[in-house]
Design an enzyme around this catalytic site. Structure first.
Site, PDB file in Angstrom:
ATOM      1  N   GLY A   1      18.987  19.451  57.510  1.00 31.78           N
ATOM      2  CA  GLY A   1      19.967  20.531  57.571  1.00 31.78           C
ATOM      3  C   GLY A   1      20.902  20.321  58.741  1.00 31.78           C
TER       4      GLY A   1
ATOM      5  CG  HIS B   1      49.536  -5.848  45.553  1.00 34.51           C
ATOM      6  ND1 HIS B   1      50.308  -5.461  46.620  1.00 34.51           N
ATOM      7  CD2 HIS B   1      50.346  -5.794  44.468  1.00 34.51           C
ATOM      8  CE1 HIS B   1      51.524  -5.169  46.201  1.00 34.51           C
ATOM      9  NE2 HIS B   1      51.576  -5.365  44.898  1.00 34.51           N
TER      10      HIS B   1
ATOM     11  CB  SER C   1      18.236  12.978  57.507  1.00 32.71           C
ATOM     12  OG  SER C   1      17.643  14.224  57.256  1.00 32.71           O
TER      13      SER C   1
ATOM     14  CG  ASP D   1      53.490 -16.527  44.388  1.00 33.27           C
ATOM     15  OD1 ASP D   1      54.605 -16.347  44.901  1.00 33.27           O
ATOM     16  OD2 ASP D   1      52.465 -16.741  45.056  1.00 33.27           O
TER      17      ASP D   1
END
Length: 631
Positions: free
Chosen positions: A468, A114, A542, A35
């Site tokens: 784990g 953008h 976890s 622009d």
């Protein structure tokens, strides 16, 4: 000769004094790609005579080399300094430029067009007094025009210039200009932009920028430069608001001096004024307003000072010194607008650092109420926030902070969110108001303390957090530890992932957002049980470090033990006790850790159990021996 030299010196002093005391306007340029934002800024620099001879020579040479403007100077080359920008012909970063006129100094931020660089535009807008929104006269109001205008409104920028650019390419048609202005004005009204000035311009040729243009006899308003020189600056308004000074440093050079240093963000302060320190609420009176150049009779918004008080009071970095008769609010829960600025999405329940002024606290997004489509203003449901998305959220902190609503005081109502693992800024937020629940819910004082409950059990409370992959052996080892501790007379409780999902967390799935909430709830339960004096064993996959860190932070030092049950994925998959890996590989089980959802291994666990080398019974015995032997 000496007389002439003296006159020259006096003229220089007068010029420097005038320049130092000019007001400063910060503004941004924004709009869609191509622009003409960079061209406009280059033209402003050129017209204000802020280009040196060598820069001018380089500009002329580069313009001929690039050859995109038909023989005209390509002013965008003055701003698009990054090689990538020149190669692509676009702006991808925020470029700041300084220039001045006889009336005023300016700092302009050329922000990207953008959509993917919306976060850069927010950065540029955060300190701006005015926005120049460019529109290509051939294209009219575009989606990105609306996006940037909404962000301008959101960030509290009060003054907007609608610069309809490239009017020379539509033969300076008044009908085209009027149609664009009417279209934009309707949208501006919907998003609350009131002070909008539309100007027809040609950035390339300089029409209506520094001087009026003969090509637009139908336009009788000011040029862009005239408006920039005359528009009211927010600093002038801030000086009339209630006094606020966030404390950045407690200044104690010797035993005879104790002051509180910071920048006055709004209002005025004088010796003798009564102040209130928030969030503590303690009041005092200003004794001195100290600067390096000497004491002041008054300090105003924008000045950095040290305040000394008539009383010895508790005040530290991050507190806010305010007008005693009009102090800020205090709370630990808010409704906010949040702009997400990170590639990794936001997950409610995940802990982040929140920085407001000089205050740094722990924060969690407790609820995404709705996301906002900034192009249509439609409200959208969502559980997570992606890059550049904007949402209305509830947020909870670990301690109360002083604040004003953003619409009243941007410095006191704006904050950033920081990732606790990487220290990267991931979001920017605007506080609306404190949640009523924050005022209605208070800590209840209890006569029986966690220490007395632990003493009754003759043990130290602790949380053993087993983590784990699925099939690693967490539950097996945790169960053995639980049995050994029980046989030694310890009071324990075991929280297993599958068991908890049958009750407390039965409403949660296995998306990243649900996994975060799963661990948040269990961590809070584990803390309550530790407060009861128990040794709490938690066996959950976890998968994310951030949530395990959050669970650790809930406990006192020395009471949290991370136990990493380290089993290679191939070994865990070979065991596949529950048949889950087989389902995940077949596409029947989505978001399965290790297959299509990540597992972040612990970095410094208290216990590291390699199940390919250590039997479960041996691992459990070693953990119990270390725990029981701990002080």
């Amino acid at each position: 000769m000496a007389h002439v030299s003296q006159l020259i010196a006096e003229d220089i002093d007068a010029y420097l004094h005038q320049h130092q005391h000019k007001s400063l306007l910060r503004f941004i340029t924004c709009g869609s790609v191509d622009d003409g934002k960079s061209t406009l800024i280059g033209r402003l620099l050129y017209d204000s005579k802020m280009i040196f001879e060598d820069q001018m020579a380089a500009l002329e040479a580069d313009s001929k080399k690039v050859g995109t403007q038909g023989g005209e100077l390509d002013f965008a080359l003055l701003v698009d300094g990054l090689a990538a920008e020149r190669e692509q012909g676009i702006t991808i970063d925020v470029a700041y430029r300084f220039f001045s006129t006889d009336k005023r100094k300016f700092i302009v931020a050329d922000t990207p067009g953008h959509e993917q660089y919306t976060r850069n535009m927010v950065t540029g807008a955060s300190t701006a007094d005015l926005a120049v929104i460019l529109i290509d006269a051939r294209k009219g109001v575009l989606t990105q025009t609306r996006r940037h205008s909404y962000l301008v409104s959101l960030m509290g920028i009060r003054h907007v210039v609608l610069a309809v650019n490239k009017m020379d390419l539509v033969d300076w048609s008044k009908d085209v200009f009027d149609a664009i202005v009417a279209d934009y004005t309707e949208f501006a009204h919907r998003i609350g932009l009131k002070d909008v000035l539309a100007i027809p311009i040609s950035g390339l040729k300089g029409d209506n920028i520094a001087g009026t243009s003969d090509a637009s006899p139908w336009y009788s308003g000011p040029t862009l430069m005239q408006h920039l020189e005359d528009v009211e600056i927010d600093e002038e308004r801030r000086a009339t608001e209630a006094f606020r000074m966030p404390v950045q440093w407690v200044n104690r050079p010797n035993l005879n001096f104790r002051g509180f240093s910071g920048q006055v963000r709004s209002g005025r302060i004088r010796p003798g004024d009564r102040i209130r320190v928030t969030p503590s609420g303690v009041t005092s009176v200003v004794a001195r307003v100290v600067t390096q150049a000497g004491d002041l009779t008054e300090a105003v918004a924008g000045q950095s000072v040290t305040l000394t008080l008539t009383d010895e009071i508790d005040c530290s970095r991050g507190d806010v010194i305010a007008d005693a008769s009009d102090p800020p609010e205090c709370s630990d829960q808010f409704e906010t607008t949040l702009i997400w600025m990170a590639e990794d999405h936001l997950l409610p329940g995940r802990p982040y650092w929140l920085k407001i002024g000089a205050k740094l606290v722990s924060a969690q997004i407790t609820d995404i109420k709705y996301k906002i489509n900034v192009n249509t203003l439609e409200h959208l449901a969502g559980k997570v926030l992606e890059l550049n998305e904007i949402a209305i959220c509830n947020i909870s902190l670990d301690q109360p902070i002083a604040f004003d609503a953003y619409e009243r005081n941007q410095d006191m109502g704006g904050f950033i969110l920081i990732d606790r693992m990487t220290n990267a800024t991931v979001g920017a937020g605007l506080i609306h108001f404190a949640l009523r629940r924050a005022q209605n819910v208070h800590w209840q004082a209890l006569d029986i303390t966690r220490e007395s409950r632990a003493a009754l059990k003759a043990q130290h409370p602790a949380v053993l957090w087993f983590t784990g992959l699925s099939g690693a052996g967490k539950s097996t080892i945790a169960n053995l530890v639980d049995k050994k501790l029980s046989s030694l007379g310890r009071h324990t409780v075991l929280l297993d992932g599958d068991n908890v999902r049958h009750g407390l967390n039965r409403d949660l799935g296995f998306t990243d957002a649900d996994r975060v909430e799963n661990i948040r709830r269990v961590a809070e339960v584990a803390k309550l049980m530790a407060d009861a004096g128990l040794i709490v064993l938690v066996s959950f996959i976890s998968p994310f470090r951030a949530e395990r860190r959050m669970a650790r932070d809930l406990m006192n030092d020395g009471e949290f033990f991370e136990v990493f049950i380290d089993t290679p994925l191939a070994e865990a998959e070979k065991r596949d006790v529950k048949g889950l890996y087989r389902k995940a590989r077949a596409g029947q089980l989505k978001n399965f850790t290790g297959v299509d959802s990540p597992y972040e291994t612990p970095e410094t666990p208290e216990f590291h159990v390699d199940t390919t080398k250590t039997a479960p019974a041996d691992a459990a015995a070693a953990i119990v021996d270390a725990l029981v032997g701990a002080p």
